[in-house]
Write an enzyme that holds these catalytic residues in place. Sequence first.
Site, PDB file in Angstrom:
ATOM      1  N   CYS B 164       0.809  -1.220   0.000  1.00 27.04           N
ATOM      2  CA  CYS B 164       0.000   0.000   0.000  1.00 27.04           C
ATOM      3  C   CYS B 164       0.841   1.268   0.000  1.00 27.04           C
ATOM      4  O   CYS B 164       0.301   2.370  -0.135  1.00 27.04           O
ATOM      5  CB  CYS B 164      -0.951  -0.025   1.185  1.00 27.04           C
ATOM      6  SG  CYS B 164      -1.848  -1.584   1.281  1.00 27.04           S
ATOM      7  N   HIS B 302      -3.022   7.968   6.023  1.00 29.01           N
ATOM      8  CA  HIS B 302      -3.198   6.677   5.346  1.00 29.01           C
ATOM      9  C   HIS B 302      -4.468   6.001   5.871  1.00 29.01           C
ATOM     10  O   HIS B 302      -5.205   5.399   5.089  1.00 29.01           O
ATOM     11  CB  HIS B 302      -1.965   5.802   5.611  1.00 29.01           C
ATOM     12  CG  HIS B 302      -2.041   4.448   4.987  1.00 29.01           C
ATOM     13  ND1 HIS B 302      -2.015   4.259   3.624  1.00 29.01           N
ATOM     14  CD2 HIS B 302      -2.160   3.204   5.532  1.00 29.01           C
ATOM     15  CE1 HIS B 302      -2.099   2.964   3.350  1.00 29.01           C
ATOM     16  NE2 HIS B 302      -2.195   2.300   4.488  1.00 29.01           N
ATOM     17  N   LYS B 331     -10.237   7.236   2.833  1.00 33.40           N
ATOM     18  CA  LYS B 331     -10.637   5.843   2.592  1.00 33.40           C
ATOM     19  C   LYS B 331     -12.080   5.560   3.025  1.00 33.40           C
ATOM     20  O   LYS B 331     -12.650   4.548   2.634  1.00 33.40           O
ATOM     21  CB  LYS B 331      -9.650   4.901   3.268  1.00 33.40           C
ATOM     22  CG  LYS B 331      -8.272   4.950   2.588  1.00 33.40           C
ATOM     23  CD  LYS B 331      -7.297   3.960   3.167  1.00 33.40           C
ATOM     24  CE  LYS B 331      -5.982   3.956   2.378  1.00 33.40           C
ATOM     25  NZ  LYS B 331      -5.198   5.186   2.542  1.00 33.40           N
ATOM     26  N   HIS B 336      -9.919   1.276   0.119  1.00 31.46           N
ATOM     27  CA  HIS B 336      -8.454   1.211   0.082  1.00 31.46           C
ATOM     28  C   HIS B 336      -8.021   0.722  -1.304  1.00 31.46           C
ATOM     29  O   HIS B 336      -8.182  -0.457  -1.620  1.00 31.46           O
ATOM     30  CB  HIS B 336      -7.949   0.272   1.177  1.00 31.46           C
ATOM     31  CG  HIS B 336      -6.468   0.335   1.388  1.00 31.46           C
ATOM     32  ND1 HIS B 336      -5.605   0.950   0.499  1.00 31.46           N
ATOM     33  CD2 HIS B 336      -5.690  -0.136   2.398  1.00 31.46           C
ATOM     34  CE1 HIS B 336      -4.376   0.846   0.945  1.00 31.46           C
ATOM     35  NE2 HIS B 336      -4.392   0.207   2.096  1.00 31.46           N
ATOM     36  N   PHE B 394       1.332   3.738   4.182  1.00 37.76           N
ATOM     37  CA  PHE B 394       2.049   2.675   4.890  1.00 37.76           C
ATOM     38  C   PHE B 394       1.680   1.326   4.295  1.00 37.76           C
ATOM     39  O   PHE B 394       0.553   1.141   3.819  1.00 37.76           O
ATOM     40  CB  PHE B 394       1.687   2.687   6.382  1.00 37.76           C
ATOM     41  CG  PHE B 394       1.799   4.055   7.013  1.00 37.76           C
ATOM     42  CD1 PHE B 394       2.968   4.788   6.910  1.00 37.76           C
ATOM     43  CD2 PHE B 394       0.725   4.596   7.712  1.00 37.76           C
ATOM     44  CE1 PHE B 394       3.065   6.053   7.495  1.00 37.76           C
ATOM     45  CE2 PHE B 394       0.811   5.851   8.298  1.00 37.76           C
ATOM     46  CZ  PHE B 394       1.987   6.587   8.193  1.00 37.76           C
ATOM     47  N   PHE B 396       2.333  -3.280   4.239  1.00 38.85           N
ATOM     48  CA  PHE B 396       2.810  -4.502   4.891  1.00 38.85           C
ATOM     49  C   PHE B 396       4.331  -4.577   4.789  1.00 38.85           C
ATOM     50  O   PHE B 396       4.927  -4.157   3.794  1.00 38.85           O
ATOM     51  CB  PHE B 396       2.209  -5.735   4.198  1.00 38.85           C
ATOM     52  CG  PHE B 396       0.809  -6.061   4.650  1.00 38.85           C
ATOM     53  CD1 PHE B 396       0.232  -5.439   5.744  1.00 38.85           C
ATOM     54  CD2 PHE B 396       0.073  -7.022   3.979  1.00 38.85           C
ATOM     55  CE1 PHE B 396      -1.044  -5.750   6.169  1.00 38.85           C
ATOM     56  CE2 PHE B 396      -1.215  -7.355   4.385  1.00 38.85           C
ATOM     57  CZ  PHE B 396      -1.770  -6.712   5.480  1.00 38.85           C
TER      58      PHE B 396
END
Lengths: 102, 410
Positions: B164, B302, B331, B336, B394, B396
């Site tokens: 992301c 985010h 969002k 997302h 941000f 994973f």
Amino acid sequence: MKCLLNADGATSGSVPLEPEMIQSIHTIFVELFEIKPERLTPQAKLFEELGLDSLDAIDLVVSFERVFKIKPPHSEVRDIRTLSDVYSLVQRYYGLENVAAS
Amino acid sequence: MKRRVVITGAGFVSPAGVTCQEIFAFLSVGKSAVRRRPELSKVFGVQSDLCAPVEDFDEKDFPRQWRRSMSRISLMAAAATQSALARAGWDEKLTQSSRTGLSFGSTMGGTSAIEKAFRALFETQAFEGFLSTTFLQIMSHTAAANLATAFGIQGRMLASCTACASSLQSIGFAYENIKYGLSDAFICGGAEELHGVMVGVFDTMKATSMQFLNCFSSTPRPFDTTRDGLVVGEGAGTLLLEERESALRRGAPILAEVLGFSTGSDGGHMTNPSREAMARVMQEALLDAQLSPHQVDYVNAHATATPVGDVAESHAIYQIFGGETPVSSLKGSLGHLMGASGVIELGACLGMLENEMAMHTQNLRETDPACAALDYVKSEPRPMKLNTVLKNSFGFGGVNASIIIRKAIS
């Protein structure tokens, strides 16, 4: 589907493919390369006129494997220039495969 | 050598529109991109069938030589790029220079092509029928590679695959290349295509929203006390970044200036975010921009509406900015958009700069007391003096990115 063979069992460029095999080749060109059927004449040049390139040539061989169960060597695929050359290539290897199978 | 970098073009394929203005308008009236797709739960067995799809995109708009190696992700990326370059008045000759680069990211390659290819491969246990162009659709840098080929890029090619954070990193890397004189212009952004696998991954991690299936426009709910997860979407966005002086010489439209960027890693946990690492990256972006926190007018978070992520980010923002700077997440309206989220949300920020209005967080009604005491923009867009925006993304793996843009000053 049966390929027309010479009396000695070998294929020849002078012997025409069965219409249904030609149709199968044309279907590959229409579906994979999105070429209109009326442009698919034996004299049509694959690269200059039909817009194929080296990547397409590889996928053409992959399609031969899927549709006709033949695996012509890339050294021979490199030499094809026209749709007529494609007919000859398919005819030659389809004939060989069937002779071997019988 | 440090040079100034400006944004001169922007184009999108998104559930909210194809231009900054369209996306801004979509958000400002409180529309929702969220839809129900029952086939998601039928085919993939996921519990949440919510998603944010692009519903009106024609994949047949491109020549076959482009499409043969393009999955949906690359097709959307190509459409966004065409639009961005056209709006920038970009001459094709300028693309064909080793000084023009491409920086484009995504979480995965073409997921629909991956499914098709590997389903056949594992069912037949043979490569028969596996086209050479199939791999070009599924490789991780498929969007970047296809754009480079389609648009004749001859300069640097960067392909961030940082989930992301992909597209914000792509823009940041492009900015750094121009700033430090390695290139003069960059086509940059990111894309993602919607697939049940992507929904299923977050579903498995209990990160998708499931409590609002019957009133789906009420979710996601970033920072809200009743938030219960994200909604996976798709899209693509492209920005054209140029060295400021050369952009001015060619009379390019200057949409904004990129002032600062930083990216860094948590170095701790794959999925549990580190507020310290988030704060560090924002602080570094401020240093790069040579700004103090009070010079930033608005923070675009985010915030995906997961219980853990929103709390961590809010406290990271508070640590740097205190509670006075307006903050919101887009969002709640957009869902997302994964690898495309950073660039599309930054596009919305361009719309905010133009309209001098900070967008609200859709569906934020009651702020979670576990979140820091920030100035959350809620209920409706807020008219305000808006010159400088910091945007976070941000991903994973503990990858964090922050970018700062400023309204163009003549």
